[in-house]
Design a protein around this motif. Structure first.
Motif, mmCIF file in Angstrom:
data_model
loop_
_atom_site.group_PDB
_atom_site.id
_atom_site.type_symbol
_atom_site.label_atom_id
_atom_site.label_comp_id
_atom_site.label_asym_id
_atom_site.label_seq_id
_atom_site.Cartn_x
_atom_site.Cartn_y
_atom_site.Cartn_z
ATOM 1 N N ASP A 220 0.858 -1.180 0.000
ATOM 2 C CA ASP A 220 0.000 0.000 0.000
ATOM 3 C C ASP A 220 0.896 1.233 0.000
ATOM 4 O O ASP A 220 1.653 1.453 0.947
ATOM 5 C CB ASP A 220 -0.888 -0.025 1.240
ATOM 6 C CG ASP A 220 -1.892 1.121 1.269
ATOM 7 O OD1 ASP A 220 -1.789 2.013 0.397
ATOM 8 O OD2 ASP A 220 -2.759 1.127 2.151
ATOM 9 N N VAL A 221 0.818 2.043 -1.050
ATOM 10 C CA VAL A 221 1.703 3.208 -1.141
ATOM 11 C C VAL A 221 1.346 4.283 -0.123
ATOM 12 O O VAL A 221 2.085 5.252 0.045
ATOM 13 C CB VAL A 221 1.697 3.820 -2.560
ATOM 14 C CG1 VAL A 221 2.192 2.808 -3.572
ATOM 15 C CG2 VAL A 221 0.316 4.331 -2.930
ATOM 16 N N THR A 222 0.206 4.127 0.564
ATOM 17 C CA THR A 222 -0.133 5.068 1.634
ATOM 18 C C THR A 222 0.493 4.646 2.961
ATOM 19 O O THR A 222 0.388 5.383 3.951
ATOM 20 C CB THR A 222 -1.656 5.170 1.813
ATOM 21 O OG1 THR A 222 -2.168 3.900 2.256
ATOM 22 C CG2 THR A 222 -2.336 5.563 0.525
ATOM 23 N N ASP A 223 1.126 3.485 2.994
ATOM 24 C CA ASP A 223 1.745 2.978 4.224
ATOM 25 C C ASP A 223 3.187 3.484 4.320
ATOM 26 O O ASP A 223 4.033 3.092 3.510
ATOM 27 C CB ASP A 223 1.723 1.451 4.208
ATOM 28 C CG ASP A 223 2.352 0.843 5.444
ATOM 29 O OD1 ASP A 223 2.766 1.600 6.344
ATOM 30 O OD2 ASP A 223 2.446 -0.402 5.503
ATOM 31 N N PRO A 224 3.502 4.328 5.302
ATOM 32 C CA PRO A 224 4.869 4.864 5.430
ATOM 33 C C PRO A 224 5.919 3.772 5.530
ATOM 34 O O PRO A 224 7.014 3.907 4.990
ATOM 35 C CB PRO A 224 4.805 5.700 6.714
ATOM 36 C CG PRO A 224 3.366 6.078 6.843
ATOM 37 C CD PRO A 224 2.594 4.914 6.315
ATOM 38 N N GLU A 225 5.590 2.669 6.218
ATOM 39 C CA GLU A 225 6.570 1.596 6.374
ATOM 40 C C GLU A 225 6.919 0.970 5.027
ATOM 41 O O GLU A 225 8.077 0.632 4.755
ATOM 42 C CB GLU A 225 6.026 0.518 7.325
ATOM 43 C CG GLU A 225 5.900 0.967 8.764
ATOM 44 C CD GLU A 225 7.244 1.394 9.329
ATOM 45 O OE1 GLU A 225 8.257 0.724 9.049
ATOM 46 O OE2 GLU A 225 7.286 2.411 10.039
ATOM 47 N N LEU B 173 11.899 1.632 0.368
ATOM 48 C CA LEU B 173 12.540 2.116 -0.850
ATOM 49 C C LEU B 173 13.814 2.900 -0.550
ATOM 50 O O LEU B 173 14.669 3.072 -1.413
ATOM 51 C CB LEU B 173 11.578 3.041 -1.621
ATOM 52 C CG LEU B 173 10.173 2.533 -1.930
ATOM 53 C CD1 LEU B 173 9.404 3.607 -2.668
ATOM 54 C CD2 LEU B 173 10.228 1.261 -2.737
ATOM 55 N N GLY B 174 13.915 3.407 0.672
ATOM 56 C CA GLY B 174 14.972 4.355 1.005
ATOM 57 C C GLY B 174 16.378 3.834 0.843
ATOM 58 O O GLY B 174 17.301 4.590 0.534
ATOM 59 N N ALA C 68 2.873 10.173 -0.309
ATOM 60 C CA ALA C 68 4.030 9.532 -0.938
ATOM 61 C C ALA C 68 5.076 10.566 -1.340
ATOM 62 O O ALA C 68 6.281 10.341 -1.192
ATOM 63 C CB ALA C 68 3.577 8.735 -2.164
ATOM 64 N N THR C 69 4.631 11.713 -1.840
ATOM 65 C CA THR C 69 5.567 12.778 -2.218
ATOM 66 C C THR C 69 6.347 13.261 -1.005
ATOM 67 O O THR C 69 7.581 13.393 -1.042
ATOM 68 C CB THR C 69 4.799 13.954 -2.852
ATOM 69 O OG1 THR C 69 4.108 13.498 -4.014
ATOM 70 C CG2 THR C 69 5.759 15.065 -3.257
ATOM 71 N N LEU C 70 5.652 13.518 0.097
ATOM 72 C CA LEU C 70 6.310 13.964 1.324
ATOM 73 C C LEU C 70 7.325 12.948 1.814
ATOM 74 O O LEU C 70 8.474 13.290 2.148
ATOM 75 C CB LEU C 70 5.259 14.209 2.419
ATOM 76 C CG LEU C 70 4.431 15.485 2.310
ATOM 77 C CD1 LEU C 70 3.224 15.411 3.244
ATOM 78 C CD2 LEU C 70 5.289 16.701 2.645
ATOM 79 N N LEU C 71 6.928 11.692 1.860
ATOM 80 C CA LEU C 71 7.813 10.652 2.386
ATOM 81 C C LEU C 71 9.037 10.453 1.500
ATOM 82 O O LEU C 71 10.158 10.287 1.991
ATOM 83 C CB LEU C 71 7.040 9.337 2.531
ATOM 84 C CG LEU C 71 5.980 9.302 3.638
ATOM 85 C CD1 LEU C 71 5.147 8.035 3.537
ATOM 86 C CD2 LEU C 71 6.653 9.372 5.009
ATOM 87 N N CYS C 72 8.829 10.484 0.189
ATOM 88 C CA CYS C 72 9.963 10.282 -0.729
ATOM 89 C C CYS C 72 10.982 11.408 -0.604
ATOM 90 O O CYS C 72 12.191 11.172 -0.631
ATOM 91 C CB CYS C 72 9.457 10.170 -2.166
ATOM 92 S SG CYS C 72 8.617 8.612 -2.529
#
Length: 219
Positions: free
Chosen positions: A52-57, A62-63, A84-88
């Protein structure tokens, strides 16, 4: 080693981007919450992950991949695109490309860190319209508001003549950047070599000039 990208979301846009990047020699990781879509694309890309791309974990996994960029192509959930933009960006990914439906979405995505916003529905509609209106060309790709790249079959008066003698840039204000022969692109075509009758020229010019171009090669 090729560049590494992640594509989040496997709608038609994400699917097209992922396959194209892979064909260009990049390592591509795709993420989607549909098991069926992941199964379908798994043999066409380097990595395919159901998440789920809404899941931060899920995104934090990907990091550690030293990604050169991420394409956020979530189709339905705009909130997911924002997250997703914020997290990336927080993970330090250097290039984050986000899909938007309209200017408002694009403005919001840029404010939360997207490096580049694409409008596939708008851009594809514009491209289709230009291809329909400019029947002189086999394809029309808008590079900016003012310039485009087009493909055109070698005009009959140009066949058998060389680029150096035709002086296309001086006469028409159009730059020939390559030629397609037997489906192979050649960007180092010898300007002294005669143009083949079955060749396709790749040209760049201003939209105003291209719209007035006569594929007979006379103006």
């Amino acid at each position: 080693m090729g560049k590494q990208f992640a594509v989040l979301g496997l709608g038609s846009f994400g699917w097209s981007v992922a396959r194209t990047l892979e064909k260009m020699g990049c390592d591509v990781l795709v993420v989607d919450d549909s098991y069926e879509k992941i199964q379908e694309i798994s043999e066409q890309v380097s990595y395919a992950l159901k998440a789920d791309v809404t899941d931060p974990e899920a995104l934090h996994t990907l990091g550690g991949r030293n990604l050169d960029g991420v394409v956020i192509a979530v189709s339905e959930n705009f909130e997911a695109s924002i997250m997703a933009t914020l997290l990336c960006k927080d993970m330090g990914i250097p290039m984050v490309v986000a899909k938007a439906k309209d200017d408002l979405q694009g403005t919001i995505l840029k404010k939360v860190g997207a490096d580049y916003v694409v409008y596939p529905e708008i851009e594809m509609g514009s491209r289709v319209a230009k291809n329909l209106a400019a029947r002189e060309f086999m394809d029309w790709i808008e590079l900016s508001d003012d310039y485009s790249m087009v493909e055109v079959t070698v005009p009959e008066p140009w066949r058998g003549k060389c680029l150096a003698d035709l002086r296309i840039r001086e006469r028409f204000g159009i730059n020939v950047v390559g030629i397609i022969i037997n489906k192979e692109v050649d960007v180092t075509f010898d300007p002294q070599k005669p143009l083949p009758s079955d060749g396709i020229l790749i040209m760049i010019g201003s939209n105003d000039i291209l719209q007035k171009f006569d594929a007979k090669g006379t103006r």
